[in-house]
Design an enzyme around this catalytic site. Structure first.
Site, PDB file in Angstrom:
ATOM      1  N   VAL A  56      27.373  49.536  -5.641  1.00  0.00           N
ATOM      2  CA  VAL A  56      28.067  48.657  -6.593  1.00  0.00           C
ATOM      3  C   VAL A  56      27.222  47.456  -7.030  1.00  0.00           C
ATOM      4  O   VAL A  56      27.532  46.834  -8.044  1.00  0.00           O
ATOM      5  CB  VAL A  56      29.413  48.171  -5.993  1.00  0.00           C
ATOM      6  CG1 VAL A  56      29.185  47.104  -4.915  1.00  0.00           C
ATOM      7  CG2 VAL A  56      30.356  47.654  -7.083  1.00  0.00           C
ATOM      8  N   TYR A  57      26.162  47.136  -6.319  1.00  0.00           N
ATOM      9  CA  TYR A  57      25.361  45.967  -6.697  1.00  0.00           C
ATOM     10  C   TYR A  57      24.722  46.219  -8.065  1.00  0.00           C
ATOM     11  O   TYR A  57      23.825  47.060  -8.196  1.00  0.00           O
ATOM     12  CB  TYR A  57      24.272  45.656  -5.673  1.00  0.00           C
ATOM     13  CG  TYR A  57      24.783  45.329  -4.282  1.00  0.00           C
ATOM     14  CD1 TYR A  57      26.096  44.912  -4.061  1.00  0.00           C
ATOM     15  CD2 TYR A  57      23.942  45.433  -3.182  1.00  0.00           C
ATOM     16  CE1 TYR A  57      26.553  44.610  -2.782  1.00  0.00           C
ATOM     17  CE2 TYR A  57      24.397  45.131  -1.898  1.00  0.00           C
ATOM     18  CZ  TYR A  57      25.700  44.722  -1.707  1.00  0.00           C
ATOM     19  OH  TYR A  57      26.143  44.436  -0.442  1.00  0.00           O
ATOM     20  N   GLY A  58      25.212  45.484  -9.065  1.00  0.00           N
ATOM     21  CA  GLY A  58      24.719  45.716 -10.418  1.00  0.00           C
ATOM     22  C   GLY A  58      25.073  47.098 -10.924  1.00  0.00           C
ATOM     23  O   GLY A  58      24.382  47.640 -11.787  1.00  0.00           O
ATOM     24  N   LYS A  83      25.831  51.586   0.549  1.00  0.00           N
ATOM     25  CA  LYS A  83      27.272  51.545   0.804  1.00  0.00           C
ATOM     26  C   LYS A  83      28.046  52.235  -0.306  1.00  0.00           C
ATOM     27  O   LYS A  83      27.539  52.442  -1.413  1.00  0.00           O
ATOM     28  CB  LYS A  83      27.757  50.090   0.909  1.00  0.00           C
ATOM     29  CG  LYS A  83      26.944  49.212   1.834  1.00  0.00           C
ATOM     30  CD  LYS A  83      27.505  47.798   1.919  1.00  0.00           C
ATOM     31  CE  LYS A  83      26.498  46.845   2.520  1.00  0.00           C
ATOM     32  NZ  LYS A  83      25.476  46.429   1.539  1.00  0.00           N
TER      33      LYS A  83
END
Length: 318
Positions: A56-58, A83
């Site tokens: 989900v990061y970016g 993750k």
């Protein structure tokens, strides 16, 4: 101080550096690509072998960037964690079997690798049966796409229930928020994990940079700081409240007496527990990586630990 030290990750045979490189904010839009490449290079120079990211990061940007940067390094020379859980699109989220299988494949493609060393559930999914999640994670491990599994910020009763499932892959890690200012994992999560050979790999050990002492009470936020950066400051409001900043200022003489920096004090503090395998620290400049890595191996005296508790007093969340 000196060479990086390593600790076993839970019951696994994996050794992780006491300081690890996180990419929550900094490599998903917050920091320019060239800078992040320099930070990863600095991490390897400093002896850091453990890199933590998430799909989900970016929305995939962090994994993609790391995939490009890490392509130059022998795969066995680093430990890679990612993750799954948070939305990747309007339809893609959670820990259903379909999502876990879809998201691990997408992550591996972006990361340009055949496997991750650690696949973590970013939160608990109330809308999916626990058995379904654990079965899917076990299949991912059996398929060789992840060597081990971990969780982040799961309720204690769900951790216990997952451990009771027969035939499921065993957790090797827990990723809680943990710092001098935020100690809530000490109540239940850490004691449970100690019994079950599950290591903590802690996020925000510097409390979003607040424990470095760079935010001063009553002064405007430094323009180049995380708290001043719009894309990065969502979590920081409570931490820059005046009583917290005033308490943090009282740590300065304690660090000075110990002959170390504020960041070293904060990182050595979380690493005082043997159950903490690694402190995950983000960085926007290579020199920050080296400065953080230098905290490895520092042991705080009982007097220093007592002085920290006295200085922070009521602002600690337990």
């Amino acid at each position: 101080m000196g060479r990086m030290k390593f600790r076993k990750l839970g019951s696994s045979q994996i050794d992780v550096s006491e300081i690890s490189l996180g990419s929550w904010l900094t490599y998903s839009g917050g920091v320019a690509q060239e800078q992040s490449k320099e930070c990863v290079k600095a991490a390897f120079e400093a002896g850091i072998n453990f890199i933590d990211t998430a799909n989900v990061y970016g929305r995939g940007a962090s994994e993609t960037l790391l995939g490009e940067v890490l392509a130059d390094h022998e795969r066995s020379s680093y430990v890679l964690a990612t993750k799954v859980f948070f939305p990747m699109s309007d339809a893609d989220r959670g820990l259903s079997a379909a999502q876990i299988h879809k998201q691990i494949d997408a992550s591996l493609k972006r990361l340009q690798t055949d496997y991750v060393d650690l696949y973590q559930c970013h939160r608990y999914d109330e809308s999916t049966p626990l058995e379904e999640t654990m079965t899917a994670l076990t299949e991912v491990v059996q398929a060789g796409k992840a060597r081990h599994i971990g969780f982040s910020e799961w309720p204690v009763e769900k951790i216990e229930a997952s451990l009771a499932l027969e035939g499921a892959a065993r957790w090797v890690s827990s990723q809680p928020q943990y710092s001098m200012l935020w100690r809530s994992p000490e109540a239940e999560v850490i004691p449970l994990c100690e019994r079950e050979q599950i290591s903590q790999i802690v996020w925000s050990p510097l409390a979003q940079g607040v424990l470095t002492g760079k935010y001063r009470p009553g002064e405007p936020l430094p323009p180049d700081s995380r708290a001043a950066s719009e894309s990065m400051s969502g979590f920081i409001d409570r931490l820059v409240a005046p009583p917290v900043l005033e308490a943090v200022q009282r740590l300065h003489p304690i660090a000075q007496d110990a002959g170390i920096s504020m960041a070293q004090l904060a990182l050595a503090w979380v690493l005082r527990l043997p159950n903490v395998a690694s402190a995950i620290v983000g960085a926007s400049r290579p020199e920050q990586v080296h400065a953080n890595a230098s905290a490895s191996g520092i042991v705080l005296s009982a007097d220093t630990l007592a002085a920290i508790d006295e200085a922070l007093g009521e602002v600690v969340v337990r």
